[in-house]
Design a protein around this motif. Structure first.
Motif, short mmCIF file in Angstrom:
data_model
loop_
_atom_site.label_atom_id
_atom_site.label_comp_id
_atom_site.label_asym_id
_atom_site.label_seq_id
_atom_site.Cartn_x
_atom_site.Cartn_y
_atom_site.Cartn_z
N ALA A 2 0.81 -1.21 0.00
CA ALA A 2 0.00 0.00 0.00
C ALA A 2 0.85 1.26 0.00
O ALA A 2 0.72 2.08 -0.89
CB ALA A 2 -0.93 0.00 1.21
N ILE A 6 1.67 3.88 -3.06
CA ILE A 6 1.42 5.31 -2.97
C ILE A 6 2.67 6.08 -3.40
O ILE A 6 2.59 7.11 -4.04
CB ILE A 6 1.05 5.71 -1.52
CG1 ILE A 6 -0.28 5.04 -1.15
CG2 ILE A 6 0.93 7.20 -1.38
CD1 ILE A 6 -1.42 5.35 -2.07
N PHE A 46 -1.86 2.93 7.65
CA PHE A 46 -2.44 3.33 6.37
C PHE A 46 -3.95 3.27 6.52
O PHE A 46 -4.52 2.21 6.80
CB PHE A 46 -1.97 2.39 5.26
CG PHE A 46 -2.63 2.62 3.93
CD1 PHE A 46 -2.28 3.72 3.15
CD2 PHE A 46 -3.59 1.75 3.46
CE1 PHE A 46 -2.88 3.93 1.91
CE2 PHE A 46 -4.20 1.95 2.24
CZ PHE A 46 -3.85 3.05 1.47
N ALA A 49 -7.12 5.42 0.70
CA ALA A 49 -6.69 6.27 -0.41
C ALA A 49 -7.78 6.39 -1.44
O ALA A 49 -8.64 5.50 -1.58
CB ALA A 49 -5.42 5.69 -1.05
N VAL A 51 -7.86 6.57 -5.35
CA VAL A 51 -6.94 6.27 -6.45
C VAL A 51 -7.72 6.05 -7.74
O VAL A 51 -8.61 5.20 -7.79
CB VAL A 51 -6.11 5.00 -6.13
CG1 VAL A 51 -5.16 4.68 -7.27
CG2 VAL A 51 -5.34 5.18 -4.84
N ARG A 57 -5.59 0.87 -7.91
CA ARG A 57 -6.85 0.77 -7.18
C ARG A 57 -7.18 -0.70 -6.89
O ARG A 57 -7.62 -1.05 -5.80
CB ARG A 57 -7.98 1.41 -7.99
CG ARG A 57 -9.32 1.42 -7.26
CD ARG A 57 -10.39 2.16 -8.05
NE ARG A 57 -11.65 2.14 -7.34
CZ ARG A 57 -11.98 2.97 -6.37
NH1 ARG A 57 -11.13 3.90 -5.99
NH2 ARG A 57 -13.14 2.89 -5.76
N ILE A 60 -4.98 -1.95 -4.01
CA ILE A 60 -5.41 -1.45 -2.71
C ILE A 60 -6.68 -2.17 -2.24
O ILE A 60 -6.87 -2.42 -1.05
CB ILE A 60 -5.64 0.08 -2.76
CG1 ILE A 60 -4.30 0.79 -2.97
CG2 ILE A 60 -6.28 0.58 -1.47
CD1 ILE A 60 -4.42 2.29 -3.10
N MET A 130 -0.61 12.93 4.60
CA MET A 130 -1.08 12.42 3.32
C MET A 130 0.07 12.37 2.33
O MET A 130 1.10 13.04 2.51
CB MET A 130 -2.18 13.31 2.74
CG MET A 130 -3.40 13.47 3.60
SD MET A 130 -4.64 14.49 2.74
CE MET A 130 -5.71 14.93 4.10
N SER A 144 -3.54 9.70 -0.48
CA SER A 144 -3.61 8.69 0.58
C SER A 144 -3.58 9.34 1.94
O SER A 144 -3.11 10.47 2.11
CB SER A 144 -2.44 7.71 0.47
OG SER A 144 -1.23 8.34 0.87
N ASN A 146 -2.52 8.55 6.12
CA ASN A 146 -1.85 7.70 7.11
C ASN A 146 -1.93 8.40 8.46
O ASN A 146 -1.78 9.63 8.54
CB ASN A 146 -0.39 7.50 6.71
CG ASN A 146 -0.25 7.02 5.29
OD1 ASN A 146 -0.38 5.84 5.00
ND2 ASN A 146 0.01 7.94 4.36
#
Length: 207
Positions: A2, A6, A46, A49, A51, A57, A60, A130, A144, A146
């Motif tokens: 992940a 990113i 995480f 996100a 995406v 995508r 994820i 992010m 994303s 976090n």
């Protein structure tokens, strides 16, 4: 995975500090300082996100949970990244190093021999940050989130949602992971204990 993905999907976005979740303001990014790096030196989760890139995508969507540790080296401007991914109810561990571009406010890593950059977006008041990527590409852009805690506040969730719409995406594009599906905490604990013992043995031999 992940976080790795990113960092692969990169563009430029300035530093963002939302004082009010109703007003997400994006301004020119500030340089990364030692204070910022010390703050980043922690365990992170995480959260999710938005995406648009279909390949990333899909990756994820397979990810159930991710947490990672960042350990900056202030001397050579690098950062150790240790990731724990829960995928298909199994834990996958990965370790690598990131580059730090202080003046540009970006993080980087080599992927397939190419140096990739990701813009760091700090949200200190929320204990989160992010990463933004491909914002100029309407088919690949993404953002994303976090955080230092897996169970984020409604305020932080709203800040992220508004940031996503601010950069030209829809809230429906957001994929959130589920921290309750974590399968890596025990492995992390065992690994930390093993490293502690490894460090202790040489010291005992010198006594």
């Amino acid at each position: 995975m992940a976080l790795h993905m990113i960092l692969v999907m990169v563009s430029l976005l300035p530093l963002l500090e939302a004082q009010n979740p109703e007003h997400v303001n994006i301004t020119i990014g500030d340089p990364i300082t030692n204070e910022t790096l010390s703050w980043l030196s922690d365990k992170w989760f995480f959260i999710g996100a938005a995406v648009l890139n279909p390949d990333y995508r899909q990756e994820i969507q397979k990810t159930q949970m991710v947490f990672f540790n960042l350990t900056p080296n202030l001397i050579n401007d690098t950062m150790e990244l240790r990731e724990y991914h829960t995928i298909d109810d199994h834990c996958v561990y990965n370790s690598t190093h990131l580059g730090i571009q202080r003046e540009n406010g970006t993080l980087s890593k080599y992927v397939g021999g190419v140096k990739i950059f990701a813009d760091l977006i700090v949200l200190k008041m929320h204990g989160a940050f992010m990463l933004a990527f491909d914002l100029k590409d309407e088919k690949k852009r993404g953002l994303s989130l976090n955080a230092k805690r897996p169970d984020i506040t409604p305020e932080l969730r709203e800040v992220f949602q508004k940031a996503v719409t601010h950069v030209g995406m829809d809230e429906s594009e957001i994929i959130f992971v589920d921290w309750k599906k974590d399968r890596c905490s025990q492995q992390e604990k065992q690994q930390l204990e093993l490293e502690k013992e490894t460090k202790k043995d040489p010291e005992e031999g010198q006594a």
